[in-house]
Motif scaffolding. Structure first.
Motif, PDB file in Angstrom:
ATOM      1  N   LYS A  59     -63.639   9.941  -4.425  1.00 55.54           N
ATOM      2  CA  LYS A  59     -62.382   9.667  -3.583  1.00 55.54           C
ATOM      3  C   LYS A  59     -61.261   8.985  -4.196  1.00 55.54           C
ATOM      4  O   LYS A  59     -61.680   7.863  -4.783  1.00 55.54           O
ATOM      5  N   LEU A 113     -57.481   8.200   0.964  1.00 52.80           N
ATOM      6  CA  LEU A 113     -57.129   7.232   1.883  1.00 52.80           C
ATOM      7  C   LEU A 113     -56.058   6.490   1.440  1.00 52.80           C
ATOM      8  O   LEU A 113     -56.045   5.955   0.195  1.00 52.80           O
ATOM      9  N   ASP A 168     -55.681  10.204   4.740  1.00 52.55           N
ATOM     10  CA  ASP A 168     -56.046   9.240   6.016  1.00 52.55           C
ATOM     11  C   ASP A 168     -55.097   7.944   5.735  1.00 52.55           C
ATOM     12  O   ASP A 168     -55.376   7.511   4.638  1.00 52.55           O
ATOM     13  N   ARG A 206     -54.430   4.185   6.994  1.00 51.42           N
ATOM     14  CA  ARG A 206     -54.711   2.877   7.755  1.00 51.42           C
ATOM     15  C   ARG A 206     -53.924   1.704   7.617  1.00 51.42           C
ATOM     16  O   ARG A 206     -53.656   1.542   6.620  1.00 51.42           O
ATOM     17  N   LEU A 262     -62.250  -2.907   4.831  1.00 58.65           N
ATOM     18  CA  LEU A 262     -62.270  -1.719   5.101  1.00 58.65           C
ATOM     19  C   LEU A 262     -62.814  -0.663   3.937  1.00 58.65           C
ATOM     20  O   LEU A 262     -63.521   0.136   4.008  1.00 58.65           O
ATOM     21  N   ASP A 316     -66.372  -0.429   3.609  1.00 58.89           N
ATOM     22  CA  ASP A 316     -67.053   0.568   4.523  1.00 58.89           C
ATOM     23  C   ASP A 316     -66.941   1.849   4.142  1.00 58.89           C
ATOM     24  O   ASP A 316     -67.632   2.854   4.441  1.00 58.89           O
ATOM     25  N   TYR A 317     -65.707   2.203   3.549  1.00 59.89           N
ATOM     26  CA  TYR A 317     -65.422   3.616   3.298  1.00 59.89           C
ATOM     27  C   TYR A 317     -65.718   4.187   1.976  1.00 59.89           C
ATOM     28  O   TYR A 317     -66.087   5.408   1.985  1.00 59.89           O
TER      29      TYR A 317
END
Length: 559
Positions: free
Chosen positions: A464, A497, A523, A525, A536, A539-540
């Protein structure tokens, strides 16, 4: 002295101690911001206005003054001084014991207790200390209010509290006063360092001074020049982003030795006249101008003003010296017209040093470098392979090669040096961290470099793809427009992200991201700090993912 009098005097002393502690932490905080702003009083004033209610005149100051006003107008004749003192102490404890507003959990760039900062701090403390003594002395000597019961204290708690909170409020003003008082002292000290540096350079007639400037890329190009030149000559180079008068003087006075043959100086500019001041310390034998971009528009106002300041390096070049210009930048190319008594060398598509067949990906960069004569004939060529990422580094390498050619260094020698080079810290630096591939491009982002970094992130084939950025700053009136363009570019890059740091700061980025509808949107944030962004990310992200850190704003941008 009875027990009640002892207790009340202890309460008054504690009230004073809490205020002094709070004011000292405020002073440290404002010293930190002042240092990060380069001790520039004008920039510090703008910063204070931008943070007026969050840092300068805060809610606790407002409410405490309202409390004092209410106590004096409504209750002074109804309660004893003892009760008033206890009330003042309780609210002081409630509002001024907490220091979290001025103590960051982590500082990106810690306060450095340099000699200059210590002088400034001591001067400010003398001003504040005098006022503390004066306020406390008046409060004890000039008591007008009297208890209508047993007099357990002999101080006016309202005036004392008001005096201490006023000193606390005006800490940044006292810092301003100290900075202005110290200006003649600092100027004299700096002039001493400049004189020492000029004297040392005069004692080294064999030394060749290379000066480099540009809106961006100058630090990377500087280290490329160093890598090429040190294969054959002894080089002294300014470390990191040492590009101010005192940074240059420090290197000349402390690091430059008689055995050095070349001195490479990076020359930065935030205001008109900065480069002239630097050239007055060390006049260059070779001047290098990389580009004229959109950086520092906040202080210069326009790209044309930036170009005018950068052109000073061409004007200050020694007669008979060499002026090396990025021929692909129109504003830089025009600077060749400023001198007819120097050797002009262009690096670029039509210059002496040209690049062809370039390929750049996540693994690095490969290209062919050619050398051409005045009749446009290629006289040499070499394949370069480097771990450096990005198209802009190809341009930087061609400029550095043009410098190396002035010292008769062969392309083959440069190619070997390029293959061994590591990225400059925080400038598209590739790292591994907990199974993640990290592209660290956290240093002072600009429109060209930021888009280039996003393209490099998008070029990774596995895992990713994540970007963490607060956007770009110091772009003046174009800041919102350029950040919106960057948001659009990110939206089209096929990332997974996007983590934006700072809701208000990244509004233009958010607008740009949301304006692009085609393709699969990433995405998005929004977090308040870089530390929240990293939480963050933990966690991702999974091992094998790639994260780009694009720009990292200084502590002065923390709200």
């Amino acid at each position: 002295m009875d027990i009640y009098t002892l207790i009340m005097n202890a309460i008054i002393i504690l009230l004073i101690a809490i205020f002094i502690r709070h004011s000292l932490h405020r002073l440290r905080y404002f010293l930190h911001m002042f240092q990060q702003l380069g001790y520039k009083t004008n920039e510090f004033r703008h910063w204070l206005m931008d943070h007026f209610y969050s840092r300068f005149f805060t809610s606790e100051h407002i409410f405490f003054n309202l409390l004092i006003l209410g106590m004096i107008t409504l209750l002074v004749d109804r309660i004893t001084l003892t009760a008033g003192s206890i009330t003042m102490f309780i609210f002081t404890l409630f509002w001024f014991l907490d220091l979290s507003r001025y103590k960051a959990e982590k500082e990106k760039k810690p306060l450095v207790y340099t000699a200059r900062l210590k002088r400034l701090m001591v001067t400010t403390l003398i001003i504040i200390g005098f006022l503390w003594f004066y306020m406390i002395d008046i409060a004890y000597r000039g008591v007008q209010l009297r208890d209508f019961v047993a007099p357990f204290i002999n101080v006016d708690p309202y005036f004392l509290s008001f005096g201490m909170v006023v000193v606390d409020i005006f800490i940044p003003i006292f810092l301003f006063m100290a900075a202005y008082l110290m200006k003649p002292v600092e100027k004299k000290i700096q002039n001493g360092f400049k004189k020492q540096a000029r004297k040392k350079l005069a004692s080294l007639p064999h030394l060749k001074v290379i000066a480099i400037t540009g809106s961006y890329g100058k630090t990377s190009t500087k280290f490329l020049m160093d890598a090429f030149l040190k294969e054959r000559v002894r080089v002294c180079v300014t470390p990191g982003s040492f590009n101010t008068p005192m940074g240059i003087c420090k290197v000349i006075n402390n690091d430059l030795d008689a055995h050095h043959q070349v001195l490479i100086l990076e020359m930065g500019a935030r205001y008109e006249g900065n480069i002239k001041e630097l050239c007055d310390i060390a006049q260059p034998d070779i001047s290098v101008i990389t580009n004229v971009g959109l950086s520092h528009l906040e202080t210069f106002g326009s790209q044309e003003a930036v170009a005018k300041e950068k052109s000073t390096l061409a004007k200050e070049l020694k007669s008979g010296g060499t002026l090396i210009l990025n021929g692909d930048d129109p504003l830089v190319r025009k600077m060749a017209d400023l001198r007819d008594d120097v050797n002009i060398v262009f690096a670029g598509s039509e210059g002496k040093v040209r690049i062809s067949d370039s390929e750049t990906d996540a693994e690095g960069t490969r290209f062919e470098m050619g050398i051409f004569d005045d009749e446009n004939n290629r006289i040499d060529k070499e394949i370069f392979k480097t771990k450096l990422l990005g198209k802009h580094n190809i341009q930087n390498m061609s400029i550095a090669a043009a410098v190396a050619l002035e010292f008769d260094i062969r392309l083959k020698t440069m190619s070997i040096a390029a293959s061994k080079m590591e990225p400059v810290e925080h400038r598209l630096e590739l790292k591994e961290r907990n199974g993640l591939t990290v592209i660290d491009d956290a240093f002072n982002s600009n429109p060209v470099g930021a888009k280039n970094a996003v393209d490099i992130l998008a070029s990774f084939k596995t895992g990713k793809k994540i970007i963490i950025t607060p956007g770009m700053i110091e772009l003046g009136e174009l800041e919102e427009q350029e950040n919106q363009k960057l948001g659009e570019h990110i939206a089209k890059a096929g990332l997974d992200l996007v983590i934006l740091v700072g809701d208000n700061q990244t509004k233009p980025l958010q607008k740009g991201l949301s304006s692009v509808q085609n393709g699969e949107a990433p995405d998005v944030r929004v977090v308040n700090t870089l530390f929240e962004a990293n939480d963050l990310l933990k966690d991702y992200a999974s091992p094998g993912d790639v994260v780009l850190y694009e720009n990292d704003l200084p502590d002065t941008y923390n709200s």
